[in-house]
Design a protein around this motif. Structure first.
Motif, PDB file in Angstrom:
ATOM      1  N   ARG A  14       0.840  -1.197   0.000  1.00 19.57           N
ATOM      2  CA  ARG A  14       0.000   0.000   0.000  1.00 19.57           C
ATOM      3  C   ARG A  14       0.875   1.248   0.000  1.00 19.57           C
ATOM      4  NH1 ARG A  14      -2.203  -0.410   4.695  1.00 19.57           N
ATOM      5  NH2 ARG A  14      -3.947  -1.719   4.088  1.00 19.57           N
ATOM      6  N   LYS A  15       1.901   1.256   0.835  1.00 17.69           N
ATOM      7  CA  LYS A  15       2.792   2.418   0.898  1.00 17.69           C
ATOM      8  C   LYS A  15       3.551   2.612  -0.409  1.00 17.69           C
ATOM      9  CE  LYS A  15       3.195   2.712   5.859  1.00 17.69           C
ATOM     10  NZ  LYS A  15       4.041   2.660   7.034  1.00 17.69           N
ATOM     11  N   ARG A  16       3.976   1.507  -1.040  1.00 17.72           N
ATOM     12  CA  ARG A  16       4.639   1.599  -2.340  1.00 17.72           C
ATOM     13  C   ARG A  16       3.699   2.218  -3.369  1.00 17.72           C
ATOM     14  NH1 ARG A  16       6.929  -3.217  -1.288  1.00 17.72           N
ATOM     15  NH2 ARG A  16       5.339  -4.382  -2.426  1.00 17.72           N
ATOM     16  N   LEU A  17       2.442   1.804  -3.333  1.00 18.60           N
ATOM     17  CA  LEU A  17       1.465   2.358  -4.265  1.00 18.60           C
ATOM     18  C   LEU A  17       1.253   3.848  -3.992  1.00 18.60           C
ATOM     19  CD1 LEU A  17      -0.563   2.028  -6.556  1.00 18.60           C
ATOM     20  CD2 LEU A  17      -2.267   1.353  -4.848  1.00 18.60           C
ATOM     21  N   ASN A  31      -7.609   8.284   1.314  1.00 15.86           N
ATOM     22  CA  ASN A  31      -6.342   7.541   1.279  1.00 15.86           C
ATOM     23  C   ASN A  31      -6.346   6.421   0.248  1.00 15.86           C
ATOM     24  OD1 ASN A  31      -4.973   9.091   3.109  1.00 15.86           O
ATOM     25  ND2 ASN A  31      -5.584   7.860   4.860  1.00 15.86           N
ATOM     26  N   SER A  32      -7.510   5.906  -0.085  1.00 18.56           N
ATOM     27  CA  SER A  32      -7.546   4.800  -1.039  1.00 18.56           C
ATOM     28  C   SER A  32      -8.257   5.162  -2.340  1.00 18.56           C
ATOM     29  CB  SER A  32      -8.218   3.581  -0.403  1.00 18.56           C
ATOM     30  OG  SER A  32      -9.547   3.901  -0.045  1.00 18.56           O
ATOM     31  N   VAL A  33      -8.480   6.449  -2.579  1.00 18.25           N
ATOM     32  CA  VAL A  33      -9.072   6.918  -3.838  1.00 18.25           C
ATOM     33  C   VAL A  33      -8.219   8.066  -4.344  1.00 18.25           C
ATOM     34  CG1 VAL A  33     -11.107   7.888  -4.979  1.00 18.25           C
ATOM     35  CG2 VAL A  33     -11.401   6.263  -3.083  1.00 18.25           C
ATOM     36  N   TRP A  34      -7.493   7.829  -5.430  1.00 17.89           N
ATOM     37  CA  TRP A  34      -6.572   8.817  -5.985  1.00 17.89           C
ATOM     38  C   TRP A  34      -7.022   9.162  -7.398  1.00 17.89           C
ATOM     39  CZ3 TRP A  34      -1.443  10.035  -3.879  1.00 17.89           C
ATOM     40  CH2 TRP A  34      -1.277   9.573  -2.569  1.00 17.89           C
TER      41      TRP A  34
END
Length: 161
Positions: A14-17, A31-34
Motif C-alpha cells: 500500500r505504501k509503495r502504491l 487515502n484509497s481513492v486517488w
C-alpha cells in the motif's frame, strides 16, 4: 481514478502504491481513492502488475455525476495551500539574487542553490492543466521568476565579448 483496498498484511505494498501515485502526480480524495486529470496507463503503476486481485486495486476512467465541480475535486485532492507555500519559499530564496557582479564560482553556487530550491518547490505540484488550477496558484509566478533568474545566471556566466 485508482481505487484500492489492500489487506492490512500488505501495508508495505500500500505504501509503495501511495509513493508511486504521488510520484505520478495523482491527488488523493481519500487515502484509497486517488485521481488525475491525465489518461492512465495501468502498466505505469508498477504495483498493479503484482496485485493478485481486482478486489485490492482497480484503475478506472471516471466522471462525477453529482454536483462535484472540477474545483471542488481539485481542492479535495491536492493541498494547494502547501504547494503555494513551497513556491513562496522558492520566491523568497531567489529574492536576494544579485543583479550583477558574480564570479564564475559564485554564479555556479547560486545556480546550484536555485536548482535545489526549485526542485523542492515543484516536488508536490501535480502540474494540472490551467483550467483546473486554483486562482491563487503561485506556480506560474514562480516559473516566470525562475526564467528571469536563469537568464541572469546565463548572462553572468557568459564570457565577456
Amino acid at each position: 481514478m485508482v481505487v484500492f483496498d489492500f489487506p492490512v498484511c500488505q501495508n508495505a505494498s500500500r505504501k509503495r502504491l501511495w509513493r508511486s501515485l504521488r510520484c505520478e502526480g495523482f491527488g488523493f480524495l481519500q487515502n484509497s481513492v486517488w485521481i488525475t486529470p491525465d489518461p492512465i496507463d495501468a502498466s505505469q503503476l508498477a504495483v498493479t502488475s503484482r496485485v493478485p486481485s481486482v478486489e485490492w486495486i482497480i484503475v478506472l476512467e471516471a466522471r462525477p455525476v453529482g454536483v462535484e465541480s472540477d474545483a471542488v475535486m481539485v481542492n479535495g485532492a491536492w493541498d494547494f495551500e502547501f504547494i503555494n507555500g513551497e513556491y513562496r519559499r522558492y520566491l523568497d530564496a531567489i529574492a536576494g539574487f544579485p543583479v550583477c557582479g558574480l564570479s564564475g564560482d559564485e554564479s555556479r553556487i547560486w545556480a546550484e542553490k536555485e536548482r535545489a530550491a526549485w526542485k523542492q518547490a515543484i516536488r508536490y505540484d501535480p502540474f494540472l492543466p490551467n483550467a483546473l488550477l486554483p486562482r491563487t496558484y503561485l506556480g506560474r509566478e514562480a516559473w516566470r521568476e525562475r526564467q528571469v533568474i536563469c537568464q541572469r545566471l546565463i548572462n553572468e556566466m557568459a564570457p565577456p565579448a
